[in-house]
Structures are given as C-alpha cells and as structure tokens.
Design an enzyme around this catalytic site. Structure first.
Site, short mmCIF file in Angstrom:
data_model
loop_
_atom_site.label_atom_id
_atom_site.label_comp_id
_atom_site.label_asym_id
_atom_site.label_seq_id
_atom_site.Cartn_x
_atom_site.Cartn_y
_atom_site.Cartn_z
N GLU A 1 0.82 -1.22 0.00
CA GLU A 1 0.00 0.00 0.00
C GLU A 1 0.85 1.27 0.00
O GLU A 1 0.36 2.33 -0.41
CB GLU A 1 -0.96 -0.02 1.20
N ASP B 1 -11.78 -6.69 -3.01
CA ASP B 1 -12.64 -7.90 -2.92
C ASP B 1 -14.01 -7.48 -2.41
O ASP B 1 -14.21 -6.30 -2.10
CB ASP B 1 -12.00 -8.92 -1.96
N1 ADE Z 1 -9.37 -5.33 3.41
C1 ADE Z 1 -9.59 -5.68 2.12
N2 ADE Z 1 -10.53 -6.64 2.04
C2 ADE Z 1 -10.92 -6.91 3.30
C3 ADE Z 1 -11.86 -7.80 3.88
N3 ADE Z 1 -12.59 -8.62 3.12
N4 ADE Z 1 -11.99 -7.82 5.23
C4 ADE Z 1 -11.26 -6.99 6.00
N5 ADE Z 1 -10.36 -6.13 5.51
C5 ADE Z 1 -10.19 -6.07 4.18
#
Ligand code: ADE
Length: 233
Positions: free
Chosen positions: A15, A199
């Site tokens: 990041e 996601d």
């Molecule tokens: N950061 C990116 N995706 C995530 C997720 N599914 N749960 C927690 N933090 C995240």
C-alpha cells in the site's frame, strides 16, 4: 505553497511502496519496531509508513506519525472489501465516517460500536474530502463517499458482511481506518481515509484480495499523491 507535514499511512508494504518510490530526499528512521520514511513529494514534506495489519498496529503508527514525527495532516491509502453493490474491484471510496464493527459492549445496553465517551462513527475532515472530489473530477474517476467499518477480522462471508451493512450502514470494510480516526480526532489532526476495492468480503474474498491487492493499492496510492499536490492550506 502549503507548509504542512503530511503523514501518508498504509497497513501493508504494497500500500505504500508506490508512494515511497516517488519520494525525494528520502530518510529512513526506525522507531517503535517500524520504519518511517521521511521525504518530499514535489517539494512537500511527507512522512510515510505502513503499520502492519489491524487496529492496534494502526493506532501505534498513526500516533507515532503525529506525536513523534510531527505530522499535522494524515492521509491513509489502502484497499478494502466492498459492501455496497455499487463498488467493483479497483473502485475508490472515501470515508465520510468510520466505525468499529467489532466493538461490542451491548451487554450493558449500548449500541454496537459504542463505548462511553467515544462515538459510533467518527467523521473525516471535510476540506480533505473536498480535495479528493476535485482530484476525482480532474481525473474523470468515480469516487464513492460513505461509511467505512473497521474491525480486527478479514471478512470473507456474506452473513457477517450483511450484518455490518445493516448495523452501521457501511459501504466498505477494512481493518485500520477507525483506529486512525480515533487517534486523529483525539489529537485534533485533520485526516482522510481512501480505499480501493480489492474484494467483496464474500466467499471469494481471500482469493480476490491476493489477486488484486497490488493493483488496487496502486490505484489508491496514485490518487493520494495527486491529493498531496492539491493540498494547499
Ligand atoms: N481489506 C480488504 N478486504 C478486506 C476484507 N474482506 N476484510 C477486511 N479487511 C479487508
């Protein structure tokens, strides 16, 4: 020209690497079991660090950036899981407020996310949000604004995601933002949280996270650097 000292924080190396690679006059300092990168970006003073994942590490790093390195503005860049169906992988969201979805003293009659003398949802700085909107407009990028929910859990199931959505009216979730919000609001430091979606916090989340972490982190990092250019207060 702004003479602010801007903290730029992420949770993971992916990041902040796209940001560190663009800095000049780079100086590395070890502090509190972490590395802090002081440098300049187009003449502006910045201090960059990744915290490691989760609320406790994020609290330590945000506090250090302010109390030890003297930063007076904090920008967070990273990835998040989407809750809102409007958000696809690679899309950007800025937090208008952040809450802790795993903070629970409901046994005492309090709402989820609340402890006495705290707030369920901590608002981010309006000036920085407006800068983000200007940058998005200039770049022709879609930018959603909404509540981001933070917790010490990687969410990879739709039941938990739906509960967070209903309980906090959140649009995305991650694992650090609300800690940064607690630190910055307590120390009276304007702060801003940007996330690009990696996601959808569902059964495919861990696979998609691994696949899209780097590309989404770069989308967020590039946007943050444009904001550093635009900050002039
Ligand atoms: N950061 C990116 N995706 C995530 C997720 N599914 N749960 C927690 N933090 C995240």
């Amino acid at each position: 020209m702004s003479n602010r000292k801007i903290a730029i924080m992420g949770a993971m190396p992916e990041e902040i690497e796209p940001i560190i690679s663009k800095l000049k006059d780079l100086k590395e300092t070890s502090y509190a079991a972490n590395t802090y990168y002081e440098g300049t970006y187009n003449g502006k003073e910045v201090v960059v660090a990744y915290s490691k994942i989760g609320k406790v590490f994020a609290t330590l790093t945000a506090t250090s950036l302010i109390a030890k390195f003297g930063c007076d503005t904090l920008l967070f860049s990273g990835v998040a899981g989407a809750i809102s169906p409007e958000l696809n992988i690679g899309d950007l969201i800025i937090a208008d407020g952040l809450c802790q979805h795993d903070l629970d003293i409901t046994a005492f009659g309090h709402p989820y996310g609340y402890v006495p003398e705290g707030e369920v949802c901590i608002p981010t700085d309006v000036y920085l949000r407006n800068i983000a909107k200007e940058v998005a407009k200039e770049k022709g990028l879609k930018l959603l604004e909404g509540i981001i929910a933070t917790g010490d859990q990687f969410v990879a199931n739709t039941e938990r995601k739906d509960w967070i959505s209903e309980t906090f009216k959140a649009h995305a979730l991650e694992m650090e933002g609300a800690s940064v919000a607690v630190v910055c609001s307590s120390l009276d430091i304007p702060f801003f949280i940007l996330r690009a979606i990696s996601d959808s916090a569902d059964m495919d989340a861990s696979f998609n996270f691994d696949t899209f972490l780097e590309s989404s982190a770069k989308i967020s990092a590039d946007f943050i650097l444009s904001m550093v250019d635009a900050i002039d207060r």
